[in-house]
Design a protein around this motif. Structure first.
Motif, PDB file in Angstrom:
ATOM      1  N   UNK A  89       0.824  -1.202   0.000  1.00  0.00           N
ATOM      2  CA  UNK A  89       0.000   0.000   0.000  1.00  0.00           C
ATOM      3  C   UNK A  89       0.862   1.257   0.000  1.00  0.00           C
ATOM      4  N   UNK A  90       1.901   1.256   0.803  1.00  0.00           N
ATOM      5  CA  UNK A  90       2.793   2.420   0.859  1.00  0.00           C
ATOM      6  C   UNK A  90       3.445   2.655  -0.494  1.00  0.00           C
ATOM      7  N   UNK A  91       3.865   1.571  -1.139  1.00  0.00           N
ATOM      8  CA  UNK A  91       4.543   1.679  -2.428  1.00  0.00           C
ATOM      9  C   UNK A  91       3.610   2.208  -3.515  1.00  0.00           C
ATOM     10  N   UNK A  92       2.324   1.818  -3.459  1.00  0.00           N
ATOM     11  CA  UNK A  92       1.395   2.174  -4.525  1.00  0.00           C
ATOM     12  C   UNK A  92       0.491   3.367  -4.186  1.00  0.00           C
ATOM     13  N   UNK A  93       0.729   3.979  -3.020  1.00  0.00           N
ATOM     14  CA  UNK A  93      -0.020   5.185  -2.680  1.00  0.00           C
ATOM     15  C   UNK A  93      -1.442   4.943  -2.225  1.00  0.00           C
ATOM     16  N   UNK A  94      -1.692   3.785  -1.626  1.00  0.00           N
ATOM     17  CA  UNK A  94      -3.005   3.437  -1.076  1.00  0.00           C
ATOM     18  C   UNK A  94      -2.915   3.502   0.445  1.00  0.00           C
ATOM     19  N   UNK A  95      -3.914   4.086   1.104  1.00  0.00           N
ATOM     20  CA  UNK A  95      -3.908   4.153   2.565  1.00  0.00           C
ATOM     21  C   UNK A  95      -4.160   2.753   3.137  1.00  0.00           C
ATOM     22  N   UNK A  96      -3.340   2.351   4.090  1.00  0.00           N
ATOM     23  CA  UNK A  96      -3.425   1.014   4.665  1.00  0.00           C
ATOM     24  C   UNK A  96      -4.190   1.043   5.984  1.00  0.00           C
ATOM     25  N   UNK A  97      -5.200   0.177   6.095  1.00  0.00           N
ATOM     26  CA  UNK A  97      -6.073   0.155   7.264  1.00  0.00           C
ATOM     27  C   UNK A  97      -6.216  -1.280   7.765  1.00  0.00           C
ATOM     28  N   UNK A  98      -6.527  -1.422   9.045  1.00  0.00           N
ATOM     29  CA  UNK A  98      -6.585  -2.738   9.689  1.00  0.00           C
ATOM     30  C   UNK A  98      -7.914  -2.930  10.400  1.00  0.00           C
ATOM     31  N   UNK A  99      -8.541  -4.072  10.135  1.00  0.00           N
ATOM     32  CA  UNK A  99      -9.730  -4.531  10.870  1.00  0.00           C
ATOM     33  C   UNK A  99      -9.257  -5.362  12.056  1.00  0.00           C
ATOM     34  N   UNK A 100      -9.856  -5.106  13.224  1.00  0.00           N
ATOM     35  CA  UNK A 100      -9.510  -5.859  14.427  1.00  0.00           C
ATOM     36  C   UNK A 100     -10.782  -6.044  15.255  1.00  0.00           C
ATOM     37  N   UNK A 101     -11.163  -7.294  15.495  1.00  0.00           N
ATOM     38  CA  UNK A 101     -12.370  -7.575  16.276  1.00  0.00           C
ATOM     39  C   UNK A 101     -12.098  -7.400  17.765  1.00  0.00           C
ATOM     40  N   UNK A 102     -13.047  -6.761  18.466  1.00  0.00           N
ATOM     41  CA  UNK A 102     -12.888  -6.629  19.912  1.00  0.00           C
ATOM     42  C   UNK A 102     -13.343  -7.896  20.640  1.00  0.00           C
ATOM     43  N   UNK A 103     -14.069  -8.764  19.953  1.00  0.00           N
ATOM     44  CA  UNK A 103     -14.388 -10.061  20.561  1.00  0.00           C
ATOM     45  C   UNK A 103     -13.473 -11.127  19.964  1.00  0.00           C
ATOM     46  N   UNK A 104     -13.252 -12.183  20.698  1.00  0.00           N
ATOM     47  CA  UNK A 104     -12.361 -13.260  20.259  1.00  0.00           C
ATOM     48  C   UNK A 104     -12.864 -14.556  20.881  1.00  0.00           C
ATOM     49  N   UNK A 105     -13.665 -15.312  20.105  1.00  0.00           N
ATOM     50  CA  UNK A 105     -14.259 -16.538  20.634  1.00  0.00           C
ATOM     51  C   UNK A 105     -13.219 -17.621  20.918  1.00  0.00           C
ATOM     52  N   UNK A 106     -12.030 -17.470  20.386  1.00  0.00           N
ATOM     53  CA  UNK A 106     -10.967 -18.457  20.605  1.00  0.00           C
ATOM     54  C   UNK A 106     -10.199 -18.208  21.902  1.00  0.00           C
TER      55      UNK A 106
END
Length: 431
Positions: free
Chosen positions: A133-150
């Motif tokens: 993303x940095x190389x191609x000029x795209x903003x990089x974003x992260x999904x992170x769940x606040x629940x974790x059934x594991x």
């Protein structure tokens, strides 16, 4: 400049600006100006072709689901190719499910062995995407769940049979979350974090505010969605009290958000039906995808369109082809999407409208033989009117109506009519 002043008034005005520790309005303006991003739901569950997280213990037995990572070896994953697909589609940012409700981590985390480093593949997916993303000029974003059934310290271990584990400890779990979030922020420097899973009883708004404040200490400019707290539009597209939001913007899901010029929002949609990859899943038509994109921008929101890569790491060829078609449309009509405000007319099933500077853009969604009749633009005259990349149209204002005649419609829907006004379009009220 006038648009910047107006948007600052909108984003800073009223209770929204009075909420504590919000992200700088200028940062949110930049985010909303991008209008279009790629969502990616992916993980070991792609080996079964069932829904990520939700199929655990339902379509796939829990023990089997939790051990799929031992088979996960996406040897054809190429981060540069994924990002190029997004860029060619006209998308400006990309959000990857680094950790979904199943707890599996697509990066090598120092705080768990339930991660990509424990798979046959071993390579850091999140790191590769951040670099691409940095190389191609795209903003990089992260999904992170606040629940974790594991995770053993999260009190609920099942989506189908929720119950509270007396041996669990939410304080220890939140400490684990903070460690992982710090890891993600410091290692990959995401532009935005997309949270989810906050609806379960163990999670509270207080916990969400604690995490939000913690993230602001790590990176003040970091954007987060409002799924750290309970107040969000979700799939029923409810009207929310934005003063109660924990986060920076609202997140209607699989539905186009309501017209809103004061609270930033982003709708997320799947390009097929399922979030994660499913063999022969029903793919949305190009016209449907463009209709969603136009009506979302017309209501002043962003669109996060999801793809589900296959277990070998490739995005399905038919999904890539659809995204390429969207990109072709965006290259022609993108000026009517990027950096625009919604309105001045509210979108409906026939048309949507966007505006910037002294331009109003009418996205024609359904065949308009005989032309369009809309409410007149108060205090503005139209000096020029034409279909972008096409022929001229004629306009006439009479009896508080704007009548647009379209001598020859383009064969492909939607198409966009550009109206040039004798004054700023952003100052017009919603009609």
């Amino acid at each position: 400049m006038k648009k910047l002043i107006l948007l600052m008034m909108l984003y800073c005005g009223g209770s929204f600006a009075q909420s504590p520790a919000k992200t700088d309005p200028a940062v949110l303006r930049q985010f909303m100006d991008m209008r279009f991003g790629m969502f990616v739901h992916w993980g070991p569950v792609s080996l079964r072709g069932t829904e990520i997280g939700w199929s655990r213990g339902e379509q796939v037995p829990t023990a089997e689901y939790d051990n799929l990572y031992k088979e996960f070896n996406p040897v054809l994953f190429n981060a540069d190719e994924w990002v190029k697909v997004a860029k060619d589609a006209g998308m400006k940012y990309l959000t990857i499910t680094a950790r979904h409700h199943d707890g599996f981590c697509l990066w090598p985390s120092a705080f768990t062995e339930y991660d990509i480093a424990s798979t046959p593949y071993k390579k850091d997916v999140v790191g590769a995407l951040a670099a691409a993303c940095k190389k191609q000029g795209i903003k990089f974003c992260i999904y992170y769940s606040v629940l974790d059934w594991w995770h053993p310290e999260y009190p609920n271990h099942s989506s189908t049979k929720p119950s509270i584990d007396p041996k669990s400890d939410m304080n220890k779990y939140v400490a684990y979350m903070k460690n992982q979030l710090k890891e993600l922020v410091t290692k990959y420097d995401p532009y935005m974090l997309w949270f989810d899973g906050q609806w379960e009883e163990p999670w509270t708004d207080e916990r969400g505010r604690e995490i939000y404040a913690y993230l602001k200490q790590l990176k003040p400019s970091l954007i987060t969605n409002n799924r750290l707290g309970k107040e969000f539009a979700a799939m029923d597209n409810k009207q929310i009290d934005h003063t109660k939001m924990v986060g920076d913007y609202d997140t209607p899901e699989q539905v186009i958000g309501k017209m809103n010029l004061t609270t930033p929002w982003e709708s997320c949609f799947t390009i097929c039906k399922q979030w994660a990859w499913k063999p022969n899943d029903q793919l949305k038509s190009l016209e449907t995808c463009l209709d969603i994109l136009s009506r979302t921008a017309g209501a002043n929101g962003n669109l996060l369109l999801n793809v589900g890569p296959m277990p070998d790491g490739r995005i399905e060829a038919r999904q890539v082809a659809r995204l390429r078609e969207i990109g072709d449309w965006m290259r022609k009509y993108g000026t009517a999407v990027y950096g625009t405000m919604g309105g001045p007319w509210e979108p409906n099933d026939k048309f949507a409208a966007t505006r910037k500077g002294n331009k109003v853009f009418i996205h024609v969604l359904k065949s308009a033989e005989g032309g369009l009749t809309l409410k007149a633009l108060p205090g503005r005259n139209i000096s020029k009117s034409a279909i972008i990349g096409g022929g001229a149209v004629t306009t006439e204002t009479a009896s508080d109506e704007l009548r647009i005649k379209i001598p020859q419609q383009p064969a492909t829907l939607p198409y966009v009519i550009e109206l040039t006004l004798d004054g700023p379009a952003e100052q017009l009220p919603i009609l």
